[in-house]
Design a protein around this motif. Structure first.
Motif, PDB file in Angstrom:
ATOM      1  N   VAL A   1      53.581  38.554  39.960  1.00 57.61           N
ATOM      2  CA  VAL A   1      54.812  38.374  39.183  1.00 57.61           C
ATOM      3  C   VAL A   1      54.574  37.553  37.918  1.00 57.61           C
ATOM      4  CG1 VAL A   1      56.280  38.609  41.208  1.00 57.61           C
ATOM      5  CG2 VAL A   1      55.476  36.345  40.560  1.00 57.61           C
ATOM      6  N   ARG A   2      53.335  37.360  37.543  1.00 57.34           N
ATOM      7  CA  ARG A   2      53.056  36.672  36.284  1.00 57.34           C
ATOM      8  C   ARG A   2      53.521  37.525  35.111  1.00 57.34           C
ATOM      9  NH1 ARG A   2      47.429  34.777  35.014  1.00 57.34           N
ATOM     10  NH2 ARG A   2      48.554  33.111  33.959  1.00 57.34           N
ATOM     11  N   THR A   3      53.970  36.882  34.054  1.00 59.91           N
ATOM     12  CA  THR A   3      54.457  37.625  32.891  1.00 59.91           C
ATOM     13  C   THR A   3      53.298  38.308  32.172  1.00 59.91           C
ATOM     14  OG1 THR A   3      54.226  35.774  31.333  1.00 59.91           O
ATOM     15  CG2 THR A   3      56.308  35.935  32.586  1.00 59.91           C
ATOM     16  N   ASN A   4      53.625  39.388  31.462  1.00 60.51           N
ATOM     17  CA  ASN A   4      52.593  40.120  30.709  1.00 60.51           C
ATOM     18  C   ASN A   4      51.928  39.213  29.680  1.00 60.51           C
ATOM     19  OD1 ASN A   4      53.189  42.523  32.089  1.00 60.51           O
ATOM     20  ND2 ASN A   4      54.771  43.071  30.617  1.00 60.51           N
ATOM     21  N   ASP A   5      52.719  38.375  29.014  1.00 55.99           N
ATOM     22  CA  ASP A   5      52.160  37.484  27.988  1.00 55.99           C
ATOM     23  C   ASP A   5      51.184  36.487  28.588  1.00 55.99           C
ATOM     24  OD1 ASP A   5      53.634  38.757  26.065  1.00 55.99           O
ATOM     25  OD2 ASP A   5      55.224  37.240  25.981  1.00 55.99           O
TER      26      ASP A   5
ATOM     27  N   VAL B   1      45.854  40.548  37.208  1.00 55.74           N
ATOM     28  CA  VAL B   1      45.273  41.781  36.667  1.00 55.74           C
ATOM     29  C   VAL B   1      44.915  42.722  37.817  1.00 55.74           C
ATOM     30  CG1 VAL B   1      43.341  42.782  35.392  1.00 55.74           C
ATOM     31  CG2 VAL B   1      44.380  40.632  34.625  1.00 55.74           C
ATOM     32  N   SER B   2      45.438  43.942  37.756  1.00 55.94           N
ATOM     33  CA  SER B   2      45.131  44.928  38.781  1.00 55.94           C
ATOM     34  C   SER B   2      44.162  45.993  38.276  1.00 55.94           C
ATOM     35  CB  SER B   2      46.414  45.600  39.284  1.00 55.94           C
ATOM     36  OG  SER B   2      47.112  46.211  38.211  1.00 55.94           O
ATOM     37  N   ARG B   3      44.280  46.361  37.000  1.00 59.25           N
ATOM     38  CA  ARG B   3      43.377  47.343  36.406  1.00 59.25           C
ATOM     39  C   ARG B   3      43.079  46.959  34.968  1.00 59.25           C
ATOM     40  NH1 ARG B   3      46.069  53.010  36.824  1.00 59.25           N
ATOM     41  NH2 ARG B   3      47.954  51.737  36.701  1.00 59.25           N
ATOM     42  N   VAL B   4      41.918  47.425  34.485  1.00 56.89           N
ATOM     43  CA  VAL B   4      41.508  47.106  33.111  1.00 56.89           C
ATOM     44  C   VAL B   4      41.028  48.371  32.420  1.00 56.89           C
ATOM     45  CG1 VAL B   4      39.998  45.725  31.642  1.00 56.89           C
ATOM     46  CG2 VAL B   4      40.799  44.791  33.826  1.00 56.89           C
ATOM     47  N   HIS B   5      41.543  48.595  31.215  1.00 55.05           N
ATOM     48  CA  HIS B   5      41.060  49.682  30.365  1.00 55.05           C
ATOM     49  C   HIS B   5      40.433  49.058  29.117  1.00 55.05           C
ATOM     50  CE1 HIS B   5      43.117  52.520  32.875  1.00 55.05           C
ATOM     51  NE2 HIS B   5      44.300  52.013  32.616  1.00 55.05           N
ATOM     52  N   VAL B   6      39.250  49.529  28.745  1.00 54.35           N
ATOM     53  CA  VAL B   6      38.580  49.058  27.532  1.00 54.35           C
ATOM     54  C   VAL B   6      38.501  50.212  26.565  1.00 54.35           C
ATOM     55  CG1 VAL B   6      36.489  48.074  26.540  1.00 54.35           C
ATOM     56  CG2 VAL B   6      37.246  47.335  28.801  1.00 54.35           C
ATOM     57  N   GLU B   7      39.100  50.015  25.390  1.00 53.12           N
ATOM     58  CA  GLU B   7      39.101  51.035  24.344  1.00 53.12           C
ATOM     59  C   GLU B   7      38.256  50.529  23.176  1.00 53.12           C
ATOM     60  OE1 GLU B   7      40.434  53.879  24.795  1.00 53.12           O
ATOM     61  OE2 GLU B   7      41.605  53.469  26.619  1.00 53.12           O
ATOM     62  N   PRO B   8      37.262  51.317  22.738  1.00 55.72           N
ATOM     63  CA  PRO B   8      36.425  50.867  21.623  1.00 55.72           C
ATOM     64  C   PRO B   8      37.187  50.882  20.312  1.00 55.72           C
ATOM     65  CG  PRO B   8      35.869  53.116  22.241  1.00 55.72           C
ATOM     66  CD  PRO B   8      36.848  52.620  23.280  1.00 55.72           C
TER      67      PRO B   8
END
Length: 209
Positions: A136-140, A198-205
């Protein structure tokens, strides 16, 4: 995300000789679900949970049938100390344990708290509430922590932008052109996943690759 990132520390512990009443007071005062039990050498020998303290202790309300009250005289007095009611077989994990493994154990074995130990010393405890708080942590707040992790460990890799939405983090990073084996990308993912919430991470170049 590791146990050390979310555990409650310092942790309140009790002894086998602690009274059931005193243990119940500690649980209710601090809103804990369980307390580690230590011997005289401060070694973990058990855990006492809410259910252990409640079991066979709350008498039935006999106002509906007062003739059953005589049966109460024949009953044995309930256990008076933590050592008499605690669970002696207790699983503990280390500060580096993956929170996902802790959560899986909690669900599989129907436990609400996990002691965290360094050798034989109890240094913290993780409860289901601790795990839920990461959700429940905020996105910011999540995005800010990811940025701090990247600044601390990857400041020489160039710039990046971080956004978070419902536990999913997207990192727009300047990946080096010679990163053919995705080493940098994997490190960025590992750093981001260490952040609570954090549940998932996407890395975009950001370099066009």
């Amino acid at each position: 995300m590791r146990a050390r990132d979310i555990m409650t520390n310092p942790v309140i512990c009790v002894r086998p000789g602690t009274s059931v009443r005193e243990a119940a007071q500690v649980l209710t005062r601090h809103r804990f679900a369980a307390l580690p039990v230590l011997d005289d050498d401060s070694r973990l020998i058990g855990i006492v949970a809410e259910s252990d303290l409640i079991r066979n202790r709350i008498p039935a309300d006999l106002r509906g049938n007062i003739w059953e009250a005589d049966d109460d005289v024949e009953r044995e007095a309930p256990p008076g100390t933590v050592g008499e009611v605690m669970t002696e077989t207790v699983v503990a994990m280390t500060p580096g344990a993956d929170v996902a493994d802790i959560a899986e154990h909690m669900l599989e074995h129907h436990v609400r708290s996990m002691p965290i130990v360094d050798g034989s010393r109890v240094i913290g405890i993780v409860s289901r509430q601790d795990v839920l708080r990461t959700m429940v942590r905020t996105n910011d707040a999540v995005a800010a922590d990811v940025r701090r992790h990247l600044r601390a460990y990857a400041s020489s890799w160039g710039s990046w932008e971080v956004s978070a939405a419902e536990g999913v983090v997207t990192v727009h990073a300047e990946l080096p052109p010679d990163d053919g084996d995705d080493t940098t990308k994997r490190v960025v993912i590992a750093l981001a996943r260490a952040v609570p919430g954090v549940s998932r991470v996407h890395v975009e170049p950001r370099n066009g690759e």
